[in-house]
Design an enzyme around this catalytic site. Structure first.
Site, PDB file in Angstrom:
ATOM      1  N   HIS A 112       2.203  -1.958   3.257  1.00  0.00           N
ATOM      2  CA  HIS A 112       1.206  -2.064   2.182  1.00  0.00           C
ATOM      3  C   HIS A 112       1.484  -3.291   1.328  1.00  0.00           C
ATOM      4  O   HIS A 112       2.433  -3.330   0.545  1.00  0.00           O
ATOM      5  CB  HIS A 112       1.241  -0.815   1.300  1.00  0.00           C
ATOM      6  CG  HIS A 112       0.128  -0.751   0.296  1.00  0.00           C
ATOM      7  ND1 HIS A 112      -0.851   0.217   0.332  1.00  0.00           N
ATOM      8  CD2 HIS A 112      -0.174  -1.528  -0.768  1.00  0.00           C
ATOM      9  CE1 HIS A 112      -1.699   0.034  -0.674  1.00  0.00           C
ATOM     10  NE2 HIS A 112      -1.296  -1.036  -1.360  1.00  0.00           N
ATOM     11  N   HIS A 114      -0.888  -6.867  -0.576  1.00  0.00           N
ATOM     12  CA  HIS A 114      -2.172  -7.538  -0.815  1.00  0.00           C
ATOM     13  C   HIS A 114      -1.930  -9.040  -0.693  1.00  0.00           C
ATOM     14  O   HIS A 114      -1.591  -9.710  -1.684  1.00  0.00           O
ATOM     15  CB  HIS A 114      -2.720  -7.184  -2.198  1.00  0.00           C
ATOM     16  CG  HIS A 114      -3.075  -5.751  -2.358  1.00  0.00           C
ATOM     17  ND1 HIS A 114      -4.386  -5.297  -2.308  1.00  0.00           N
ATOM     18  CD2 HIS A 114      -2.307  -4.645  -2.546  1.00  0.00           C
ATOM     19  CE1 HIS A 114      -4.397  -3.978  -2.474  1.00  0.00           C
ATOM     20  NE2 HIS A 114      -3.144  -3.556  -2.623  1.00  0.00           N
ATOM     21  N   GLN A 174     -11.778  -3.025  -3.901  1.00  0.00           N
ATOM     22  CA  GLN A 174     -11.019  -3.015  -5.148  1.00  0.00           C
ATOM     23  C   GLN A 174     -11.799  -2.429  -6.324  1.00  0.00           C
ATOM     24  O   GLN A 174     -11.235  -1.732  -7.168  1.00  0.00           O
ATOM     25  CB  GLN A 174     -10.579  -4.440  -5.485  1.00  0.00           C
ATOM     26  CG  GLN A 174      -9.881  -4.608  -6.825  1.00  0.00           C
ATOM     27  CD  GLN A 174      -8.500  -4.006  -6.862  1.00  0.00           C
ATOM     28  OE1 GLN A 174      -7.556  -4.592  -6.366  1.00  0.00           O
ATOM     29  NE2 GLN A 174      -8.369  -2.815  -7.430  1.00  0.00           N
ATOM     30  N   GLU A 200      -3.938   6.473  -7.777  1.00  0.00           N
ATOM     31  CA  GLU A 200      -3.007   5.528  -8.401  1.00  0.00           C
ATOM     32  C   GLU A 200      -3.298   5.503  -9.903  1.00  0.00           C
ATOM     33  O   GLU A 200      -3.825   4.550 -10.464  1.00  0.00           O
ATOM     34  CB  GLU A 200      -3.141   4.133  -7.801  1.00  0.00           C
ATOM     35  CG  GLU A 200      -2.032   3.197  -8.261  1.00  0.00           C
ATOM     36  CD  GLU A 200      -2.202   1.782  -7.758  1.00  0.00           C
ATOM     37  OE1 GLU A 200      -1.303   0.976  -8.004  1.00  0.00           O
ATOM     38  OE2 GLU A 200      -3.237   1.475  -7.126  1.00  0.00           O
ATOM     39  N   ASP A 258       3.394  -3.675  -2.004  1.00  0.00           N
ATOM     40  CA  ASP A 258       2.148  -3.687  -2.758  1.00  0.00           C
ATOM     41  C   ASP A 258       1.806  -5.108  -3.200  1.00  0.00           C
ATOM     42  O   ASP A 258       0.780  -5.653  -2.811  1.00  0.00           O
ATOM     43  CB  ASP A 258       2.203  -2.750  -3.956  1.00  0.00           C
ATOM     44  CG  ASP A 258       0.828  -2.480  -4.553  1.00  0.00           C
ATOM     45  OD1 ASP A 258      -0.176  -2.688  -3.853  1.00  0.00           O
ATOM     46  OD2 ASP A 258       0.764  -2.048  -5.719  1.00  0.00           O
ATOM     47  N   TRP A 299      -0.602  -7.786 -10.729  1.00  0.00           N
ATOM     48  CA  TRP A 299      -0.055  -6.440 -10.899  1.00  0.00           C
ATOM     49  C   TRP A 299       1.472  -6.416 -10.927  1.00  0.00           C
ATOM     50  O   TRP A 299       2.071  -5.531 -11.504  1.00  0.00           O
ATOM     51  CB  TRP A 299      -0.571  -5.531  -9.788  1.00  0.00           C
ATOM     52  CG  TRP A 299      -2.042  -5.318  -9.863  1.00  0.00           C
ATOM     53  CD1 TRP A 299      -2.712  -4.388 -10.623  1.00  0.00           C
ATOM     54  CD2 TRP A 299      -3.057  -6.069  -9.181  1.00  0.00           C
ATOM     55  NE1 TRP A 299      -4.069  -4.506 -10.444  1.00  0.00           N
ATOM     56  CE2 TRP A 299      -4.319  -5.538  -9.559  1.00  0.00           C
ATOM     57  CE3 TRP A 299      -3.029  -7.119  -8.269  1.00  0.00           C
ATOM     58  CZ2 TRP A 299      -5.523  -6.024  -9.070  1.00  0.00           C
ATOM     59  CZ3 TRP A 299      -4.228  -7.622  -7.787  1.00  0.00           C
ATOM     60  CH2 TRP A 299      -5.453  -7.081  -8.185  1.00  0.00           C
TER      61      TRP A 299
END
Length: 439
Positions: A65, A67, A160, A221, A317, A323
């Site tokens: 996982h 992005h 998203q 989440e 992630d 983030w």
């Protein structure tokens, strides 16, 4: 480590390897891009590609996982001042307006180079498809082809900003499937209402099933204990037959569920056969931002779900994005963070944490016979200067060598620390207990 000329024999040979879960040292024969026999040390045939000299040899790390389309954008166009998930989405929405094909390709490729250097040869990346131009998606489809000789890259169409709550969200998801993604995503907790969230999962499952794709949804989440979309995802996966082809990522609300519901949920997830992906580094930072004290830390029920028989993996992630502003794409850093966050401190639990960035993550990607140390499988592996998975995680050892399809694609020379202690001769410090050394 000693490297010899691989042209000396039709077979190449990796000698004197320490293998997870096996006693003694072994030789691994490599026949082109495939693994040959795995034999006790000294019995293998072939020209010596590498002498592991007792180092730990493992299947490659797997990233379940990340992005990549957002990677390396931290501070662009501004920093996430609150550190919250929601501001991160807002910052990315601003940055998304300036995306170009070359921009996405350059950033994603650079981080994939970091992954390869760290021994990660399989990556699943989510790609934002709430963009009418699908700029990032088209760029990532090109990246997938460019890196295929070294890294297997799976792409998830990730809405998203929602499916139902975003204009043309369902149509963009459908178009992403037509363009060739590997999996379909969703983000039900971000939709406007619970009903929209359930409907978004139904749409995602329908698209995945009609196109024969996997499903990987960002699910719950959020710190809201009333966010319970993972039960919906698991039930759809079981009743629709998707089962382990479906993954629920994050599920941080699970850290706020009461005991009675958690017990029921374990049964639902185990029966469905879905996977969970926990992203401890990012979610420890993102969650609990609206809490006083005690402050929740946004980690799913890793230990409990493992105990219930659910497959759980650890992922990054984010690598330097709105983030999470840190990261070097090193899976053992994620594993160490996950151990601390989920309190996996028993020896067997630490071994499981290593599996959560190797074998368990491979199950999330459904790599099957395309992964692992067995005859006939791809000759992909990492050599770690460690005694065991426990030792590798504790000392955060980077691979000395990374082998992809039978070729050495990355090397990290040893960098010993020389201690000049008063009253003693200079000596190397390797942070191992003397009694633990076997080589």
């Amino acid at each position: 480590m000693k490297i010899a000329d691989p042209e000396e024999s039709a077979l190449d040979l990796l000698r004197n390897a320490r293998l997870p879960g096996r006693d003694g040292l072994h030789d691994i024969e490599i026949d082109g891009a495939r693994l040959g026999r795995i034999l006790p040390a000294g019995l293998g045939a072939g020209g010596v590609l590498l002498d592991a000299a007792g180092a730990l040899v493992s299947p490659p790390f797997v990233e379940p996982h990340v992005h990549l389309d957002t990677a390396l954008t931290a501070g662009e166009p501004r920093w996430n001042a609150s550190g919250s998930l929601w501001e991160g989405i807002a910052v990315w929405s601003e940055r998304k307006r300036t995306l170009t094909r070359d921009d996405v390709i350059a950033r994603a490729t650079e981080v994939l180079r970091w992954y390869a250097a760290n021994g990660v040869l399989h990556v699943r990346s989510h790609v934002d498809v709430t963009d009418p131009g699908l700029v990032a998606l088209d760029a990532m489809l090109e990246v997938r082809e460019r890196v295929a000789d070294v890294i297997t890259l799976q792409l998830v169409a990730f809405p998203q900003e929602g499916i139902v709550s975003f204009a043309d969200g369902a149509e963009l998801l459908e178009e992403a499937a037509r363009r060739g993604v590997d999996a379909i995503g969703a983000i039900p907790h971000f939709e406007d209402t619970r009903e929209d969230g359930v409907r978004s999962l139904e749409i995602a499952f329908d698209v995945a099933q009609r196109h024969g794709l996997l499903l990987d949804a960002h699910c719950d989440e959020i710190d809201d204990e009333q966010s319970r979309f993972v039960e919906v995802l698991a039930t759809l996966a079981r009743r629709g037959g998707l089962r382990d082809r479906a993954t629920a990522s994050h599920t941080t609300a699970m850290g706020s569920y009461n005991g009675a519901y958690s017990y029921k949920l374990q049964r639902i997830l185990a029966r469905a056969g879905i996977n969970l992906v926990c992203n401890p580094m990012a979610n420890l930072c993102l969650q609990g931002r609206f809490d006083g004290y005690p402050r929740r830390r946004g980690v799913t029920q890793v230990k409990e779900m493992l105990g219930a028989g659910v497959n759980v993996a650890f992922g990054h992630d984010d690598v330097m994005d709105p983030w999470f502003p840190l990261g070097t794409a090193f899976p053992l850093q994620v594993a160490l963070t996950g151990i601390a966050a989920a309190q996996l401190t028993g020896p067997a639990e630490i071994d499981e944490a290593f599996a959560m960035v190797t074998e368990r993550a491979a199950r999330v990607l459904r790599l099957g016979d395309g992964y692992g140390l067995a005859e006939g499988r791809p000759a992909n592996l990492v050599v770690l200067p460690a005694e065991s998975p426990y030792d590798a995680v504790r000392r955060q050892t980077r691979p000395s060598h990374v082998v992809a399809r039978g070729r050495i694609v990355a090397e990290t020379p040893p960098a010993p620390t020389l201690l000049r202690w008063p009253g003693r001769d200079p000596e190397e410090v390797d942070f191992r207990r003397p009694g633990d050394r076997t080589t």
